[in-house]
Design a protein around this motif. Sequence first.
Motif, PDB file in Angstrom:
ATOM      1  N   THR A 165       3.594  12.331 -12.018  1.00 40.56           N
ATOM      2  CA  THR A 165       3.284  13.535 -11.234  1.00 40.56           C
ATOM      3  C   THR A 165       3.195  13.182  -9.752  1.00 40.56           C
ATOM      4  N   LEU A 166       3.284  14.196  -8.905  1.00 42.85           N
ATOM      5  CA  LEU A 166       3.175  13.984  -7.468  1.00 42.85           C
ATOM      6  C   LEU A 166       1.835  13.355  -7.109  1.00 42.85           C
ATOM      7  N   GLU A 167       0.771  13.897  -7.639  1.00 40.96           N
ATOM      8  CA  GLU A 167      -0.565  13.388  -7.320  1.00 40.96           C
ATOM      9  C   GLU A 167      -0.743  11.954  -7.790  1.00 40.96           C
ATOM     10  N   ALA A 168      -0.306  11.674  -9.001  1.00 36.07           N
ATOM     11  CA  ALA A 168      -0.418  10.310  -9.533  1.00 36.07           C
ATOM     12  C   ALA A 168       0.463   9.346  -8.742  1.00 36.07           C
ATOM     13  N   SER A 169       1.631   9.808  -8.335  1.00 32.04           N
ATOM     14  CA  SER A 169       2.527   8.955  -7.553  1.00 32.04           C
ATOM     15  C   SER A 169       1.931   8.663  -6.175  1.00 32.04           C
ATOM     16  N   GLN A 170       1.330   9.666  -5.559  1.00 34.20           N
ATOM     17  CA  GLN A 170       0.686   9.443  -4.263  1.00 34.20           C
ATOM     18  C   GLN A 170      -0.428   8.406  -4.384  1.00 34.20           C
ATOM     19  N   ALA A 171      -1.245   8.515  -5.425  1.00 34.82           N
ATOM     20  CA  ALA A 171      -2.324   7.547  -5.641  1.00 34.82           C
ATOM     21  C   ALA A 171      -1.750   6.165  -5.941  1.00 34.82           C
ATOM     22  N   GLU A 172      -0.680   6.116  -6.729  1.00 31.81           N
ATOM     23  CA  GLU A 172      -0.024   4.852  -7.067  1.00 31.81           C
ATOM     24  C   GLU A 172       0.487   4.157  -5.806  1.00 31.81           C
ATOM     25  N   VAL A 173       1.115   4.908  -4.921  1.00 33.27           N
ATOM     26  CA  VAL A 173       1.637   4.338  -3.679  1.00 33.27           C
ATOM     27  C   VAL A 173       0.499   3.795  -2.824  1.00 33.27           C
ATOM     28  N   GLN A 174      -0.604   4.519  -2.727  1.00 35.10           N
ATOM     29  CA  GLN A 174      -1.741   4.031  -1.939  1.00 35.10           C
ATOM     30  C   GLN A 174      -2.286   2.726  -2.524  1.00 35.10           C
ATOM     31  N   GLN A 175      -2.340   2.622  -3.837  1.00 34.86           N
ATOM     32  CA  GLN A 175      -2.778   1.377  -4.484  1.00 34.86           C
ATOM     33  C   GLN A 175      -1.795   0.241  -4.191  1.00 34.86           C
ATOM     34  N   MET A 176      -0.501   0.558  -4.217  1.00 37.65           N
ATOM     35  CA  MET A 176       0.515  -0.454  -3.930  1.00 37.65           C
ATOM     36  C   MET A 176       0.376  -0.970  -2.498  1.00 37.65           C
ATOM     37  N   ILE A 177       0.181  -0.065  -1.567  1.00 43.26           N
ATOM     38  CA  ILE A 177       0.024  -0.463  -0.167  1.00 43.26           C
ATOM     39  C   ILE A 177      -1.207  -1.339   0.006  1.00 43.26           C
ATOM     40  N   ALA A 178      -2.307  -0.963  -0.622  1.00 42.90           N
ATOM     41  CA  ALA A 178      -3.529  -1.771  -0.536  1.00 42.90           C
ATOM     42  C   ALA A 178      -3.292  -3.173  -1.097  1.00 42.90           C
ATOM     43  N   MET A 179      -2.592  -3.260  -2.217  1.00 40.30           N
ATOM     44  CA  MET A 179      -2.295  -4.554  -2.839  1.00 40.30           C
ATOM     45  C   MET A 179      -1.414  -5.403  -1.925  1.00 40.30           C
ATOM     46  N   LEU A 180      -0.379  -4.795  -1.352  1.00 38.49           N
ATOM     47  CA  LEU A 180       0.508  -5.545  -0.466  1.00 38.49           C
ATOM     48  C   LEU A 180      -0.229  -6.018   0.782  1.00 38.49           C
ATOM     49  N   LYS A 181      -1.133  -5.200   1.310  1.00 40.81           N
ATOM     50  CA  LYS A 181      -1.913  -5.613   2.481  1.00 40.81           C
ATOM     51  C   LYS A 181      -2.794  -6.825   2.158  1.00 40.81           C
ATOM     52  N   GLN A 182      -3.273  -6.910   0.920  1.00 47.82           N
ATOM     53  CA  GLN A 182      -4.051  -8.077   0.502  1.00 47.82           C
ATOM     54  C   GLN A 182      -3.178  -9.326   0.424  1.00 47.82           C
ATOM     55  N   HIS A 183      -1.857  -9.140   0.376  1.00 45.78           N
ATOM     56  CA  HIS A 183      -0.918 -10.253   0.268  1.00 45.78           C
ATOM     57  C   HIS A 183      -0.068 -10.437   1.522  1.00 45.78           C
ATOM     58  N   GLY A 184      -0.627 -10.073   2.675  1.00 40.88           N
ATOM     59  CA  GLY A 184       0.021 -10.391   3.944  1.00 40.88           C
ATOM     60  C   GLY A 184       0.887  -9.323   4.574  1.00 40.88           C
ATOM     61  N   TRP A 185       1.059  -8.193   3.916  1.00 39.80           N
ATOM     62  CA  TRP A 185       1.808  -7.100   4.521  1.00 39.80           C
ATOM     63  C   TRP A 185       0.859  -6.348   5.454  1.00 39.80           C
ATOM     64  N   GLY A 186       1.403  -5.763   6.523  1.00 37.11           N
ATOM     65  CA  GLY A 186       0.567  -5.057   7.489  1.00 37.11           C
ATOM     66  C   GLY A 186       1.205  -3.771   7.971  1.00 37.11           C
ATOM     67  N   ALA A 187       0.705  -3.266   9.079  1.00 34.73           N
ATOM     68  CA  ALA A 187       1.205  -2.026   9.667  1.00 34.73           C
ATOM     69  C   ALA A 187       2.695  -2.151   9.963  1.00 34.73           C
ATOM     70  N   PRO A 188       3.438  -1.035   9.897  1.00 35.27           N
ATOM     71  CA  PRO A 188       4.885  -1.101  10.081  1.00 35.27           C
ATOM     72  C   PRO A 188       5.348  -1.326  11.518  1.00 35.27           C
ATOM     73  N   GLY A 189       4.448  -1.548  12.444  1.00 34.55           N
ATOM     74  CA  GLY A 189       4.856  -1.838  13.822  1.00 34.55           C
ATOM     75  C   GLY A 189       5.583  -0.676  14.453  1.00 34.55           C
ATOM     76  N   ASP A 190       6.735  -0.940  15.065  1.00 34.32           N
ATOM     77  CA  ASP A 190       7.462   0.124  15.753  1.00 34.32           C
ATOM     78  C   ASP A 190       8.474   0.840  14.863  1.00 34.32           C
ATOM     79  N   PHE A 191       8.478   0.553  13.570  1.00 30.82           N
ATOM     80  CA  PHE A 191       9.351   1.255  12.623  1.00 30.82           C
ATOM     81  C   PHE A 191       8.834   2.673  12.462  1.00 30.82           C
ATOM     82  N   ARG A 192       9.680   3.671  12.649  1.00 30.83           N
ATOM     83  CA  ARG A 192       9.270   5.075  12.608  1.00 30.83           C
ATOM     84  C   ARG A 192       9.674   5.729  11.293  1.00 30.83           C
ATOM     85  N   THR A 193       8.678   6.279  10.601  1.00 25.95           N
ATOM     86  CA  THR A 193       8.892   7.019   9.363  1.00 25.95           C
ATOM     87  C   THR A 193       7.686   7.911   9.119  1.00 25.95           C
ATOM     88  N   HIS A 194       7.892   8.982   8.380  1.00 25.64           N
ATOM     89  CA  HIS A 194       6.786   9.858   7.989  1.00 25.64           C
ATOM     90  C   HIS A 194       6.218   9.426   6.633  1.00 25.64           C
TER      91      HIS A 194
END
Length: 137
Positions: free
Chosen positions: A56-85
């Motif tokens: 579902t849309l809601e579950a996918s949105q929550a899943e993506v937020q969890q994925m981003i949090a996990m990646l940030k724990q493993h060295g990923w960070g803000a997208p810098g000057d890359f532009r996207t919505h």
Amino acid sequence: MTPDQSKAQVISAARDVVTTLALKGASANFSRDSCNDQGEAPFRGRVVIAYDHAPTLEASQAEVQQMIAMLKQHGWGAPGDFRTHAPAVSKQGVTAVFDVYSPVQNSGGSISLYGECRDVTTKQNTVPEQVPADQLS
């Protein structure tokens, strides 16, 4: 950056994303894309990862937020000057952009990885090619 280097950059990042997130049913394709609207150099490598996303849309949105949090724990960070919505994170010159699944449009549920715009050897956009599964694990 050579075409081989631009490919290796995003394939390596895709492997990092797939293994860090333990993505189920992951498959990917690779292409080279121009970094401008004219289809001219410079080019960058691009990998699109499909995976077994939330239904579902809601579950996918929550899943993506969890994925981003996990990646940030493993060295990923803000997208810098890359532009996207869309939600995005970056690491070592590669930006991962998350496309939330939309059941209404029956689309999304993928992660696009964009490499650095430093390949001046490539002459045109390329058709996506399947990334072998062993390169993602």
